[in-house]
Design a protein around this motif. Structure first.
Motif, mmCIF file in Angstrom:
data_model
loop_
_atom_site.group_PDB
_atom_site.id
_atom_site.type_symbol
_atom_site.label_atom_id
_atom_site.label_comp_id
_atom_site.label_asym_id
_atom_site.label_seq_id
_atom_site.Cartn_x
_atom_site.Cartn_y
_atom_site.Cartn_z
ATOM 1 N N VAL A 97 -78.291 25.077 32.357
ATOM 2 C CA VAL A 97 -78.426 24.674 31.054
ATOM 3 C C VAL A 97 -79.832 25.308 30.363
ATOM 4 O O VAL A 97 -79.601 25.832 29.220
ATOM 5 C CB VAL A 97 -78.518 23.151 30.956
ATOM 6 C CG1 VAL A 97 -78.911 22.666 29.554
ATOM 7 C CG2 VAL A 97 -77.206 22.375 31.363
ATOM 8 N N GLU A 98 -80.763 25.300 31.042
ATOM 9 C CA GLU A 98 -81.945 25.925 30.553
ATOM 10 C C GLU A 98 -82.620 26.364 31.678
ATOM 11 O O GLU A 98 -82.819 26.002 32.727
ATOM 12 C CB GLU A 98 -82.904 25.100 29.861
ATOM 13 C CG GLU A 98 -84.094 25.538 29.235
ATOM 14 C CD GLU A 98 -84.967 24.267 28.427
ATOM 15 O OE1 GLU A 98 -85.322 24.806 27.384
ATOM 16 O OE2 GLU A 98 -85.145 23.335 28.839
ATOM 17 N N GLU A 99 -83.321 27.797 31.351
ATOM 18 C CA GLU A 99 -84.216 28.183 32.497
ATOM 19 C C GLU A 99 -85.705 29.021 31.938
ATOM 20 O O GLU A 99 -85.271 29.508 30.945
ATOM 21 C CB GLU A 99 -83.292 29.386 33.400
ATOM 22 C CG GLU A 99 -84.314 29.797 34.537
ATOM 23 C CD GLU A 99 -83.270 30.798 35.151
ATOM 24 O OE1 GLU A 99 -82.480 30.260 35.698
ATOM 25 O OE2 GLU A 99 -83.478 31.868 35.478
ATOM 26 N N LYS A 100 -86.643 28.751 32.223
ATOM 27 C CA LYS A 100 -87.667 29.257 31.831
ATOM 28 C C LYS A 100 -88.538 29.874 32.994
ATOM 29 O O LYS A 100 -88.655 29.257 34.092
ATOM 30 C CB LYS A 100 -88.814 28.284 31.131
ATOM 31 C CG LYS A 100 -88.121 27.661 29.898
ATOM 32 C CD LYS A 100 -88.988 26.482 29.274
ATOM 33 C CE LYS A 100 -88.241 25.709 28.107
ATOM 34 N NZ LYS A 100 -88.388 26.780 26.865
ATOM 35 N N HIS A 101 -89.395 31.154 32.793
ATOM 36 C CA HIS A 101 -90.250 31.826 33.789
ATOM 37 C C HIS A 101 -91.643 31.765 33.045
ATOM 38 O O HIS A 101 -91.644 32.062 31.971
ATOM 39 C CB HIS A 101 -89.526 32.974 34.093
ATOM 40 C CG HIS A 101 -88.581 33.167 34.828
ATOM 41 N ND1 HIS A 101 -88.394 33.014 35.977
ATOM 42 C CD2 HIS A 101 -87.367 32.756 34.288
ATOM 43 C CE1 HIS A 101 -87.098 32.990 36.538
ATOM 44 N NE2 HIS A 101 -86.119 32.655 35.453
ATOM 45 N N PHE A 102 -92.567 31.502 33.727
ATOM 46 C CA PHE A 102 -93.845 31.726 33.029
ATOM 47 C C PHE A 102 -94.873 32.586 33.943
ATOM 48 O O PHE A 102 -94.817 32.513 35.206
ATOM 49 C CB PHE A 102 -94.665 30.126 33.254
ATOM 50 C CG PHE A 102 -93.763 28.994 32.504
ATOM 51 C CD1 PHE A 102 -94.076 28.737 31.326
ATOM 52 C CD2 PHE A 102 -92.699 28.340 33.079
ATOM 53 C CE1 PHE A 102 -93.474 27.524 30.359
ATOM 54 C CE2 PHE A 102 -91.998 27.383 32.570
ATOM 55 C CZ PHE A 102 -92.366 27.306 31.285
ATOM 56 N N VAL A 112 -84.350 30.919 28.842
ATOM 57 C CA VAL A 112 -82.864 31.178 28.379
ATOM 58 C C VAL A 112 -82.357 29.742 28.326
ATOM 59 O O VAL A 112 -82.665 28.470 28.920
ATOM 60 C CB VAL A 112 -82.293 31.530 30.051
ATOM 61 C CG1 VAL A 112 -80.696 31.453 29.990
ATOM 62 C CG2 VAL A 112 -82.872 32.941 30.626
ATOM 63 N N HIS A 113 -81.273 29.962 27.453
ATOM 64 C CA HIS A 113 -80.557 28.516 26.970
ATOM 65 C C HIS A 113 -78.894 28.791 26.850
ATOM 66 O O HIS A 113 -78.475 29.803 26.573
ATOM 67 C CB HIS A 113 -81.121 28.221 25.600
ATOM 68 C CG HIS A 113 -82.412 27.572 25.450
ATOM 69 N ND1 HIS A 113 -82.617 26.215 25.494
ATOM 70 C CD2 HIS A 113 -83.536 28.400 25.164
ATOM 71 C CE1 HIS A 113 -83.867 25.989 25.313
ATOM 72 N NE2 HIS A 113 -84.653 27.306 25.172
ATOM 73 N N PHE A 114 -78.402 27.777 27.682
ATOM 74 C CA PHE A 114 -76.864 27.830 27.823
ATOM 75 C C PHE A 114 -76.605 26.578 27.772
ATOM 76 O O PHE A 114 -76.254 25.667 28.462
ATOM 77 C CB PHE A 114 -76.633 28.328 29.231
ATOM 78 C CG PHE A 114 -74.794 28.759 29.713
ATOM 79 C CD1 PHE A 114 -74.253 29.069 28.457
ATOM 80 C CD2 PHE A 114 -74.625 28.502 30.794
ATOM 81 C CE1 PHE A 114 -72.856 29.062 28.860
ATOM 82 C CE2 PHE A 114 -73.244 28.703 31.045
ATOM 83 C CZ PHE A 114 -72.528 29.013 30.183
ATOM 84 N N ALA A 115 -76.279 26.045 26.321
ATOM 85 C CA ALA A 115 -75.800 24.685 25.884
ATOM 86 C C ALA A 115 -74.319 24.395 26.594
ATOM 87 O O ALA A 115 -73.620 25.361 26.497
ATOM 88 C CB ALA A 115 -75.648 24.675 24.483
ATOM 89 N N LEU A 116 -74.468 23.104 26.694
ATOM 90 C CA LEU A 116 -73.045 22.655 27.201
ATOM 91 C C LEU A 116 -71.794 22.706 26.312
ATOM 92 O O LEU A 116 -72.215 22.430 25.011
ATOM 93 C CB LEU A 116 -73.182 21.265 27.827
ATOM 94 C CG LEU A 116 -74.209 20.946 28.962
ATOM 95 C CD1 LEU A 116 -74.262 19.321 28.875
ATOM 96 C CD2 LEU A 116 -73.663 21.509 30.286
ATOM 97 N N GLY A 117 -70.940 23.134 26.777
ATOM 98 C CA GLY A 117 -69.673 23.153 25.763
ATOM 99 C C GLY A 117 -69.739 24.607 25.035
ATOM 100 O O GLY A 117 -68.659 24.745 24.227
ATOM 101 N N GLN A 118 -70.589 25.406 25.398
ATOM 102 C CA GLN A 118 -70.488 26.827 24.635
ATOM 103 C C GLN A 118 -70.334 27.836 26.001
ATOM 104 O O GLN A 118 -70.648 27.550 26.937
ATOM 105 C CB GLN A 118 -71.864 27.115 24.252
ATOM 106 C CG GLN A 118 -72.144 26.058 22.988
ATOM 107 C CD GLN A 118 -73.178 26.416 22.012
ATOM 108 O OE1 GLN A 118 -73.637 27.583 22.578
ATOM 109 N NE2 GLN A 118 -73.517 25.644 21.076
ATOM 110 N N SER A 119 -69.619 28.908 25.378
ATOM 111 C CA SER A 119 -69.781 30.207 26.290
ATOM 112 C C SER A 119 -70.911 31.303 26.007
ATOM 113 O O SER A 119 -70.716 32.223 26.623
ATOM 114 C CB SER A 119 -68.263 30.706 26.143
ATOM 115 O OG SER A 119 -67.220 29.662 26.384
ATOM 116 N N TYR A 120 -71.569 30.814 25.006
ATOM 117 C CA TYR A 120 -72.724 31.863 24.655
ATOM 118 C C TYR A 120 -74.139 31.542 25.581
ATOM 119 O O TYR A 120 -74.456 30.349 25.439
ATOM 120 C CB TYR A 120 -72.859 31.926 23.201
ATOM 121 C CG TYR A 120 -71.638 32.374 22.649
ATOM 122 C CD1 TYR A 120 -71.645 33.860 22.506
ATOM 123 C CD2 TYR A 120 -70.891 31.592 21.747
ATOM 124 C CE1 TYR A 120 -70.429 34.471 21.953
ATOM 125 C CE2 TYR A 120 -69.842 32.232 21.277
ATOM 126 C CZ TYR A 120 -69.741 33.627 21.198
ATOM 127 O OH TYR A 120 -68.691 34.230 20.534
#
Length: 289
Positions: A97-102, A112-120
């Motif tokens: 769903v979401e990923e962050k690197h610091f 990185v964002h990959f919302a539920l119900g989406q293919s983008y």
């Protein structure tokens, strides 16, 4: 009296109500069909206290989980939010769903964002000063393996904030439209209209194909027949076999394109021959020829 099975209840419901509608059908029908599995939350407003309400529990399959990792100095290094899911074969996987690197200073460098119900999927990179370094869009073909293709606009930036490049990709992950690159001071250094280029190649391909003039027997020989084939099915079978290794999508060999064009034209000539032949035969049988 025998107890009704779920299957018999489904059949009875189908016969009684026909097609269900999420908004127009009665709640009872939607629950009988197991479209809605939650219980109706009915209450009396006066005297109701939300502090004591634990009757409307959340389903477990909607739960989000977050994995965190930290640098040695305690600052956040990595953060991933996901949802447990099951693939078509029943195997569990983590749906991103979401990923962050610091970095070590705690500054987010990748988001990185990959919302539920989406293919983008959307990804952004940042410089240490938190200015945007790049932004990109992916079309996710498989949520399990995260196989993706480039899609939409991809942009890169200089640390000053000026745009370094702009690229646009279609649903196949192929460059389209105007793509550009810029110098650090904003002056354009390179530009190409890929759509125009593709259209010109397409027109040239069709033009060359149309220029090839073959007799029926020449077309048959082009496809490797010693004599005229008997059926369209036979023509198509040989055509597919011969075209497979020389198709423009299968080989970068420029000479293969010309071979493909010749084979395609030969097939078209033979198909037209059989269509004309069949049309004439049909006319005779109807007494019109």
């Amino acid at each position: 009296m025998a107890e009704k099975t779920a299957e018999s209840m489904d059949q009875a419901l189908v016969e009684r109500v026909g097609k269900l509608d999420l908004h127009a059908s009665p709640l009872e029908d939607l629950q009988l069909a197991r479209v809605i599995t939650r219980k109706q939350q009915a209450l009396t407003f006066y005297g109701y206290s939300s502090d004591n309400d634990n009757s409307d529990a959340d389903e477990e399959d909607g739960r989000m989980y977050t994995r965190r990792e930290r640098h040695d100095n305690g600052n956040m290094r990595y953060l991933k939010t996901y949802q447990n899911a099951v693939d078509a074969l029943g195997r569990p996987y983590e749906r991103l769903v979401e990923e962050k690197h610091f970095d070590v200073d705690g500054v987010c460098r990748v988001d990185v964002h990959f919302a539920l119900g989406q293919s983008y999927l959307y990804r952004k990179h940042y410089f240490a000063n938190q200015r945007l370094k790049s932004e990109s869009v992916f079309w996710v073909e498989d949520e399990v393996t995260m196989a993706c293709v480039k899609n939409g606009w991809w942009r890169q930036y200089y640390e000053s904030g000026n745009v370094a490049s702009e690229m646009q990709y279609d649903q196949h992950g192929i460059r389209i439209g105007f793509c550009k690159r810029y110098a650090p001071d904003g002056v354009i250094e390179w530009v190409k209209d890929y759509t125009k280029d593709y259209n010109e190649r397409l027109a040239a391909f069709n033009r060359r194909k149309g220029e090839l003039s073959l007799s029926v027997m020449e077309a048959a020989k082009e496809l490797g027949f010693a004599e005229l084939p008997a059926t369209v099915k036979e023509v198509n079978s040989v055509y597919r076999t011969k075209c497979a290794p020389v198709h423009p999508d299968k080989t970068p060999d420029p000479d293969a394109t010309e071979v493909f064009i010749s084979l395609s034209r030969a097939r078209d000539v033979l198909i037209a021959y059989f269509e004309k032949k069949d049309s004439g035969a049909a006319g005779k049988s109807n007494g019109t020829a």
